[in-house]
Design a protein around this motif. Structure first.
Motif, PDB file in Angstrom:
ATOM      1  N   GLU A 192      -6.312  -0.397  -1.364  1.00 15.64           N
ATOM      2  CA  GLU A 192      -6.802  -1.771  -1.142  1.00 15.64           C
ATOM      3  C   GLU A 192      -5.321  -2.963  -1.693  1.00 15.64           C
ATOM      4  OE1 GLU A 192      -9.393  -5.233  -3.425  1.00 15.64           O
ATOM      5  OE2 GLU A 192      -9.828  -3.335  -2.805  1.00 15.64           O
ATOM      6  N   TYR A 193      -5.498  -3.516  -0.330  1.00 16.55           N
ATOM      7  CA  TYR A 193      -4.601  -4.794  -0.435  1.00 16.55           C
ATOM      8  C   TYR A 193      -5.128  -6.495   0.016  1.00 16.55           C
ATOM      9  CZ  TYR A 193      -1.134  -8.261  -0.235  1.00 16.55           C
ATOM     10  OH  TYR A 193      -0.371 -10.041  -0.081  1.00 16.55           O
ATOM     11  N   LEU A 200       1.056  -1.195  -0.062  1.00 18.90           N
ATOM     12  CA  LEU A 200       0.328   0.279  -0.122  1.00 18.90           C
ATOM     13  C   LEU A 200       1.142   1.090  -0.040  1.00 18.90           C
ATOM     14  CD1 LEU A 200      -2.574  -0.864   2.477  1.00 18.90           C
ATOM     15  CD2 LEU A 200      -2.998  -0.978   0.265  1.00 18.90           C
ATOM     16  N   THR A 219      -2.585   6.403  -6.026  1.00 15.96           N
ATOM     17  CA  THR A 219      -2.517   5.370  -4.911  1.00 15.96           C
ATOM     18  C   THR A 219      -2.394   4.384  -4.509  1.00 15.96           C
ATOM     19  OG1 THR A 219      -2.305   8.462  -3.456  1.00 15.96           O
ATOM     20  CG2 THR A 219      -2.985   6.536  -3.028  1.00 15.96           C
ATOM     21  N   PRO A 220      -2.526   3.822  -4.206  1.00 14.52           N
ATOM     22  CA  PRO A 220      -2.545   2.678  -3.922  1.00 14.52           C
ATOM     23  C   PRO A 220      -3.661   2.235  -2.939  1.00 14.52           C
ATOM     24  CG  PRO A 220      -0.981   2.128  -3.823  1.00 14.52           C
ATOM     25  CD  PRO A 220      -0.554   3.505  -3.653  1.00 14.52           C
ATOM     26  N   SER A 253      -4.738   1.051  -7.206  1.00  9.58           N
ATOM     27  CA  SER A 253      -5.355   2.107  -6.678  1.00  9.58           C
ATOM     28  C   SER A 253      -6.110   2.748  -7.415  1.00  9.58           C
ATOM     29  CB  SER A 253      -4.092   2.249  -7.718  1.00  9.58           C
ATOM     30  OG  SER A 253      -2.854   1.986  -7.264  1.00  9.58           O
ATOM     31  N   VAL A 286      -3.765  -5.220  -6.051  1.00 11.95           N
ATOM     32  CA  VAL A 286      -3.262  -4.377  -5.648  1.00 11.95           C
ATOM     33  C   VAL A 286      -4.389  -3.402  -6.535  1.00 11.95           C
ATOM     34  CG1 VAL A 286      -2.019  -2.366  -5.077  1.00 11.95           C
ATOM     35  CG2 VAL A 286      -0.994  -4.345  -4.409  1.00 11.95           C
ATOM     36  N   SER A 309      -5.470  -1.835 -10.663  1.00 14.60           N
ATOM     37  CA  SER A 309      -5.913  -2.976  -9.811  1.00 14.60           C
ATOM     38  C   SER A 309      -4.072  -3.676 -11.176  1.00 14.60           C
ATOM     39  CB  SER A 309      -6.419  -3.545 -10.506  1.00 14.60           C
ATOM     40  OG  SER A 309      -7.258  -4.604 -11.522  1.00 14.60           O
ATOM     41  N   HIS A 310      -3.506  -4.130 -10.063  1.00 16.85           N
ATOM     42  CA  HIS A 310      -2.763  -5.335 -10.598  1.00 16.85           C
ATOM     43  C   HIS A 310      -2.785  -6.230  -9.730  1.00 16.85           C
ATOM     44  CE1 HIS A 310       2.039  -6.002 -10.599  1.00 16.85           C
ATOM     45  NE2 HIS A 310       1.783  -6.603 -10.861  1.00 16.85           N
TER      46      HIS A 310
END
Length: 237
Positions: free
Chosen positions: A217-218, A115, A214-215, A209, A207, A176-177
Motif C-alpha cells: 500500500e502507498y 511499491l 513487500t510493500p 508492508s 507505505v 509502515s513508513h
C-alpha cells in the motif's frame, strides 16, 4: 451496533481511568493477571490493549518491573499502528466512507518506486473520504498492486480494507513508513471536506508492508489540521 473488540474496551477504560486519576502518573498498573480477571478476558488481550497505550507514550512497560503511567492522554488522540484503521480505533458504527474513485490502471513512476513494482504491473487507484460521526475526518488516495491484493471491490472500501487483507487474503501486515507535512487544501479537498480552498491541512504519506517486507500500500491522506495530533515518545530502556 457492532461491539468493540475486547482489547479496545481495555484500552479505552484504562485510558479513561488515567484521565480521571484512578491511575496516577508514576503509579504502576495492576498485574496482567489481575487486569485479565477484572476485564474477564485473557492476559494476551489485556496486553494488546496496554500496548496501544504504550505506543501513545502514556504507559511504559518493562519486563520484571511492570507497567507504569508516564503521563495523561492528549484529548481526542487516536492511535494507529501499521495494521490499524479507523474501524479498529473508533468503532465501525462511527465511521462512514464515500468512494470518489475506484479504478484499475498502470502506475506512475512515483507509485512504481513506492511499491517497488514494474511499469506494467496494474494497481488499484482509490480515492475516498472518511467521516467520523458524520463529521469530515480525512481524504485519502490509496494505491495497491493487484498482484498482491487480488479481488478488492468497492464493497470492501465501505468497511475495513485491512480486514479484507488479513482475514480474507490471509496476509499479515508488519510495518509502515510515514512522512508528514503541511499542505494547502485543493479545490477538491475543500469541496469534499467542507473547508476553504488553501486552508492549511496535514498530509500523511505512507507505505505499508507485509511480514515478507513487500510493500502492498502507498497512500496519501489529508487531514483537517485541528483534528490531527502527531506525537513521538522516546523511552530509554
Amino acid at each position: 451496533m457492532k461491539k468493540l473488540p475486547k482489547y479496545m474496551e481495555v484500552y479505552i477504560d484504562i485510558k479513561k481511568k488515567i484521565e480521571e486519576d484512578v491511575y496516577k502518573i508514576g503509579e504502576k498498573l495492576p498485574s496482567g493477571e489481575v487486569l485479565a480477571k477484572n476485564y474477564e478476558t485473557s492476559k494476551l488481550t489485556v496486553k494488546k490493549g496496554l500496548d496501544l497505550l504504550v505506543s501513545e507514550g502514556i504507559l511504559h512497560s518493562r519486563s520484571g518491573f511492570g507497567t507504569e503511567v508516564l503521563r495523561k492522554p492528549i484529548d481526542n488522540s487516536k492511535v494507529f499502528g501499521p495494521s490499524d484503521g479507523l474501524f479498529n480505533v473508533v468503532g465501525e458504527e462511527h465511521v462512514h466512507s464515500e468512494i470518489h474513485t475506484f479504478s484499475i490502471e498502470l502506475p506512475s513512476k512515483k507509485v512504481q518506486n513506492m511499491l517497488k513494482i514494474g511499469e506494467k504491473e496494474y494497481i488499484y487507484n482509490i480515492v475516498r473520504s472518511r467521516f467520523i460521526d458524520h463529521k469530515p475526518y480525512s481524504l485519502e488516495q490509496t494505491f495497491m498492486p493487484l498482484s498482491i491484493i487480488p479481488g478488492l471491490e468497492p464493497k470492501h472500501l465501505q468497511k475495513s480494507v485491512y480486514s479484507y487483507i488479513t482475514a480474507d487474503l490471509g496476509l499479515e501486515i508488519k510495518a509502515s513508513h510515514i512522512w508528514i507535512k503541511g499542505v494547502k487544501a485543493t479545490e477538491f479537498d475543500a469541496k469534499i471536506l467542507g473547508i476553504a480552498r488553501d486552508e492549511f491541512m496535514i498530509e500523511v504519506e505512507k507505505v505499508v508492508s507485509l511480514t515478507s517486507g513487500t510493500p502492498f500500500e502507498y497512500s496519501i491522506t489529508r487531514h483537517l489540521y485541528e483534528d490531527f495530533i502527531f506525537e513521538a515518545v522516546f523511552v530509554e530502556n
